[in-house]
Design a protein around this motif. Structure first.
Motif, PDB file in Angstrom:
ATOM      1  N   ALA A  22      63.881  35.954  17.207  1.00 31.90           N
ATOM      2  CA  ALA A  22      64.579  35.338  18.333  1.00 31.90           C
ATOM      3  C   ALA A  22      64.132  33.905  18.593  1.00 31.90           C
ATOM      4  O   ALA A  22      64.494  33.324  19.608  1.00 31.90           O
ATOM      5  N   TRP A  23      63.360  33.328  17.705  1.00 29.10           N
ATOM      6  CA  TRP A  23      62.779  32.004  17.913  1.00 29.10           C
ATOM      7  C   TRP A  23      63.351  30.963  16.956  1.00 29.10           C
ATOM      8  O   TRP A  23      63.520  31.229  15.777  1.00 29.10           O
ATOM      9  N   GLU A  24      63.600  29.767  17.498  1.00 34.51           N
ATOM     10  CA  GLU A  24      63.865  28.583  16.678  1.00 34.51           C
ATOM     11  C   GLU A  24      62.512  27.925  16.452  1.00 34.51           C
ATOM     12  O   GLU A  24      61.822  27.568  17.418  1.00 34.51           O
ATOM     13  N   VAL A  25      62.121  27.769  15.198  1.00 31.01           N
ATOM     14  CA  VAL A  25      60.778  27.319  14.869  1.00 31.01           C
ATOM     15  C   VAL A  25      60.843  25.971  14.158  1.00 31.01           C
ATOM     16  O   VAL A  25      61.674  25.759  13.277  1.00 31.01           O
ATOM     17  N   MET A  26      59.948  25.076  14.562  1.00 31.17           N
ATOM     18  CA  MET A  26      59.777  23.801  13.873  1.00 31.17           C
ATOM     19  C   MET A  26      58.331  23.707  13.406  1.00 31.17           C
ATOM     20  O   MET A  26      57.408  24.002  14.178  1.00 31.17           O
ATOM     21  N   VAL A  27      58.168  23.310  12.156  1.00 28.42           N
ATOM     22  CA  VAL A  27      56.849  23.071  11.583  1.00 28.42           C
ATOM     23  C   VAL A  27      56.851  21.635  11.093  1.00 28.42           C
ATOM     24  O   VAL A  27      57.746  21.218  10.351  1.00 28.42           O
ATOM     25  N   GLY A  28      55.862  20.882  11.524  1.00 32.00           N
ATOM     26  CA  GLY A  28      55.797  19.486  11.128  1.00 32.00           C
ATOM     27  C   GLY A  28      54.446  19.132  10.560  1.00 32.00           C
ATOM     28  O   GLY A  28      53.461  19.836  10.753  1.00 32.00           O
ATOM     29  N   GLY A  29      54.411  18.007   9.840  1.00 31.52           N
ATOM     30  CA  GLY A  29      53.172  17.506   9.269  1.00 31.52           C
ATOM     31  C   GLY A  29      53.169  17.633   7.770  1.00 31.52           C
ATOM     32  O   GLY A  29      54.183  17.424   7.113  1.00 31.52           O
ATOM     33  N   GLY A  30      52.013  18.021   7.232  1.00 34.41           N
ATOM     34  CA  GLY A  30      51.825  18.201   5.806  1.00 34.41           C
ATOM     35  C   GLY A  30      50.974  17.084   5.230  1.00 34.41           C
ATOM     36  O   GLY A  30      50.743  16.069   5.875  1.00 34.41           O
ATOM     37  N   GLY A  56      58.569  14.536  11.562  1.00 32.52           N
ATOM     38  CA  GLY A  56      59.912  13.984  11.703  1.00 32.52           C
ATOM     39  C   GLY A  56      59.945  12.481  11.527  1.00 32.52           C
ATOM     40  O   GLY A  56      60.741  11.789  12.140  1.00 32.52           O
ATOM     41  N   GLY A  57      59.041  11.964  10.681  1.00 32.39           N
ATOM     42  CA  GLY A  57      58.992  10.534  10.422  1.00 32.39           C
ATOM     43  C   GLY A  57      58.236   9.725  11.455  1.00 32.39           C
ATOM     44  O   GLY A  57      58.094   8.519  11.310  1.00 32.39           O
ATOM     45  N   GLN A  58      57.715  10.381  12.485  1.00 32.77           N
ATOM     46  CA  GLN A  58      57.012   9.697  13.571  1.00 32.77           C
ATOM     47  C   GLN A  58      55.526  10.023  13.525  1.00 32.77           C
ATOM     48  O   GLN A  58      55.156  11.195  13.560  1.00 32.77           O
ATOM     49  N   ALA A  59      54.674   9.012  13.451  1.00 35.96           N
ATOM     50  CA  ALA A  59      53.225   9.228  13.483  1.00 35.96           C
ATOM     51  C   ALA A  59      52.798   9.516  14.916  1.00 35.96           C
ATOM     52  O   ALA A  59      53.154   8.784  15.840  1.00 35.96           O
ATOM     53  N   VAL A  60      52.048  10.609  15.087  1.00 34.71           N
ATOM     54  CA  VAL A  60      51.617  11.045  16.414  1.00 34.71           C
ATOM     55  C   VAL A  60      50.169  11.509  16.323  1.00 34.71           C
ATOM     56  O   VAL A  60      49.779  12.158  15.353  1.00 34.71           O
ATOM     57  N   ASP A  61      49.380  11.208  17.348  1.00 40.85           N
ATOM     58  CA  ASP A  61      48.032  11.756  17.472  1.00 40.85           C
ATOM     59  C   ASP A  61      48.141  13.070  18.228  1.00 40.85           C
ATOM     60  O   ASP A  61      48.345  13.074  19.445  1.00 40.85           O
ATOM     61  N   TYR A  62      48.019  14.179  17.503  1.00 44.30           N
ATOM     62  CA  TYR A  62      48.111  15.498  18.125  1.00 44.30           C
ATOM     63  C   TYR A  62      46.733  15.967  18.572  1.00 44.30           C
ATOM     64  O   TYR A  62      45.756  15.777  17.837  1.00 44.30           O
ATOM     65  N   PRO A  63      46.635  16.577  19.741  1.00 43.11           N
ATOM     66  CA  PRO A  63      45.361  17.195  20.121  1.00 43.11           C
ATOM     67  C   PRO A  63      44.948  18.209  19.053  1.00 43.11           C
ATOM     68  O   PRO A  63      45.778  18.958  18.531  1.00 43.11           O
TER      69      PRO A  63
END
Length: 121
Positions: free
Chosen positions: A26-34, A83-90
């Protein structure tokens, strides 16, 4: 869909390919990075719930507070391209490939324990 989603995760390189999405139960899932570090976010079909996977390997907040190097915030975050955007994730949101697989298994089983998932409703 979980096998295909994990196959797509294996193709994430953090540059040219940095985001995949799919349905898990029942979930829409997004996985980002790599290619070695990832983030996982899932949204319920009705959009009422958002779940962010947490890494059990991330240091606790108290461990970070005890760090002698107060000038270095790099230990608190990890730079990922999603998604092409550099982000500092906790750091607590950054997962290994094995942790992504475990998160997908959790979603499939509808088992979202609070030590592995942050639920926003």
């Amino acid at each position: 869909m979980t096998v295909e989603l994990m196959r797509d995760v294996d193709e994430l390189d953090g540059a040219e390919r940095s985001l995949v999405a799919g349905r898990v139960g029942a979930w829409e899932v997004m996985v980002g990075g790599g290619p070695d570090e990832f983030v996982v976010t899932a949204t319920s079909a009705d959009g009422a719930r958002i779940a962010n996977a947490l890494s059990p390997l991330a240091p606790s907040d108290s461990a970070l507070d005890d760090d002698d190097d107060d000038d270095d915030d790099d230990d608190d975050t990890v730079d990922l391209t999603v998604g092409g955007q550099a982000v500092d994730y906790p750091r607590q949101y950054v997962l290994s490939r094995a942790e992504v697989s475990a998160a997908i298994t959790d979603l499939t089983a509808q088992r979202l324990s609070p030590d592995r998932w942050e639920l926003l409703e």
